[in-house]
Design an enzyme around this catalytic site. Sequence first.
Site, PDB file in Angstrom:
ATOM      1  N   LEU A 153     -44.328  30.287  51.916  1.00 61.78           N
ATOM      2  CA  LEU A 153     -43.780  29.290  51.008  1.00 61.78           C
ATOM      3  C   LEU A 153     -44.608  28.012  51.015  1.00 61.78           C
ATOM      4  O   LEU A 153     -45.170  27.628  52.043  1.00 61.78           O
ATOM      5  CB  LEU A 153     -42.337  28.938  51.418  1.00 61.78           C
ATOM      6  CG  LEU A 153     -41.392  30.102  51.748  1.00 61.78           C
ATOM      7  CD1 LEU A 153     -40.010  29.556  52.116  1.00 61.78           C
ATOM      8  CD2 LEU A 153     -41.302  31.104  50.615  1.00 61.78           C
ATOM      9  N   CYS A 154     -44.682  27.352  49.851  1.00 60.78           N
ATOM     10  CA  CYS A 154     -45.278  26.018  49.752  1.00 60.78           C
ATOM     11  C   CYS A 154     -46.774  26.048  50.102  1.00 60.78           C
ATOM     12  O   CYS A 154     -47.558  26.696  49.423  1.00 60.78           O
ATOM     13  CB  CYS A 154     -44.494  25.072  50.651  1.00 60.78           C
ATOM     14  SG  CYS A 154     -44.879  23.328  50.452  1.00 60.78           S
ATOM     15  N   ILE A 155     -47.188  25.381  51.172  1.00 59.29           N
ATOM     16  CA  ILE A 155     -48.583  25.362  51.601  1.00 59.29           C
ATOM     17  C   ILE A 155     -48.916  26.537  52.521  1.00 59.29           C
ATOM     18  O   ILE A 155     -50.092  26.814  52.798  1.00 59.29           O
ATOM     19  CB  ILE A 155     -48.932  24.018  52.289  1.00 59.29           C
ATOM     20  CG1 ILE A 155     -50.455  23.826  52.459  1.00 59.29           C
ATOM     21  CG2 ILE A 155     -48.214  23.907  53.637  1.00 59.29           C
ATOM     22  CD1 ILE A 155     -51.229  23.812  51.163  1.00 59.29           C
ATOM     23  N   PRO A 203     -49.131  29.668  51.983  1.00 57.06           N
ATOM     24  CA  PRO A 203     -50.093  30.632  51.450  1.00 57.06           C
ATOM     25  C   PRO A 203     -51.561  30.296  51.756  1.00 57.06           C
ATOM     26  O   PRO A 203     -52.431  31.157  51.610  1.00 57.06           O
ATOM     27  CB  PRO A 203     -49.826  30.598  49.940  1.00 57.06           C
ATOM     28  CG  PRO A 203     -48.374  30.254  49.845  1.00 57.06           C
ATOM     29  CD  PRO A 203     -48.164  29.247  50.946  1.00 57.06           C
ATOM     30  N   THR A 227     -44.698  31.559  46.969  1.00 55.79           N
ATOM     31  CA  THR A 227     -44.057  30.719  45.948  1.00 55.79           C
ATOM     32  C   THR A 227     -44.386  29.258  46.233  1.00 55.79           C
ATOM     33  O   THR A 227     -44.522  28.868  47.399  1.00 55.79           O
ATOM     34  CB  THR A 227     -42.527  30.957  45.925  1.00 55.79           C
ATOM     35  OG1 THR A 227     -41.969  30.314  44.776  1.00 55.79           O
ATOM     36  CG2 THR A 227     -41.851  30.428  47.175  1.00 55.79           C
TER      37      THR A 227
END
Length: 216
Positions: free
Chosen positions: A134-136, A138, A189
């Site tokens: 999630l968020c950063i 990835p 995401t």
Amino acid sequence: MKQVAIILSGCGVFDGAEIHESVLTMLHLERLGARYQCFAPNVQQHHVINHLTGEEQDEQRNVLVEAARIARGEVADLATLDPSEFDALILPGGFGVAKNLSDFAFKGAQSSILATVKEQCQAFHQQSKPIAYLCIAPALIGHIHAKGTLATIGNDEATAQAVEALGASHINCGVSDIVVDDTHKVISTPAYMLAGSISEASAGIEKAVQKLIELA
């Protein structure tokens, strides 16, 4: 009942795990009837940020101890995580991912990742178990998965270029949507990389959690 491991990176958006994302993850897992266990590395944070002023503080904090704030004390050392006991893995965002689990916040495309995080995530992958970022978070995909694995951090061009330089294949994505690499069972995401409210963050996280359970 699916068993899901959650890796936290501390407590607080600027120096640890993003609290809203972490709690939303737990909420959506519970609503789907899944059980979860939180884990965090037993290491010192890169630094400590005063979340009221945004200024760096002259103190030290431990990632595992801080993560216990979010997990209400129910958190274990990441080194003790046994992937064979779980069906899936999820990593909420927050700058702790880019400062404590890795040094992406400082080195971008030249970043490295905490060995324990890499080993545990790769162990889930080797057992064909899905992982959601999630968020950063990835930004870690290129360190963990095969070159070309699909990923998203939203639509920030500079961050996306760094993600691609690390080996992932970035796809622009709206805040309420997800990117799924079916081959590698990797879900991502944007969450608060784009979200302007907790409800916006929730929409994408809910979809990511639903897909995670579906693939588990």
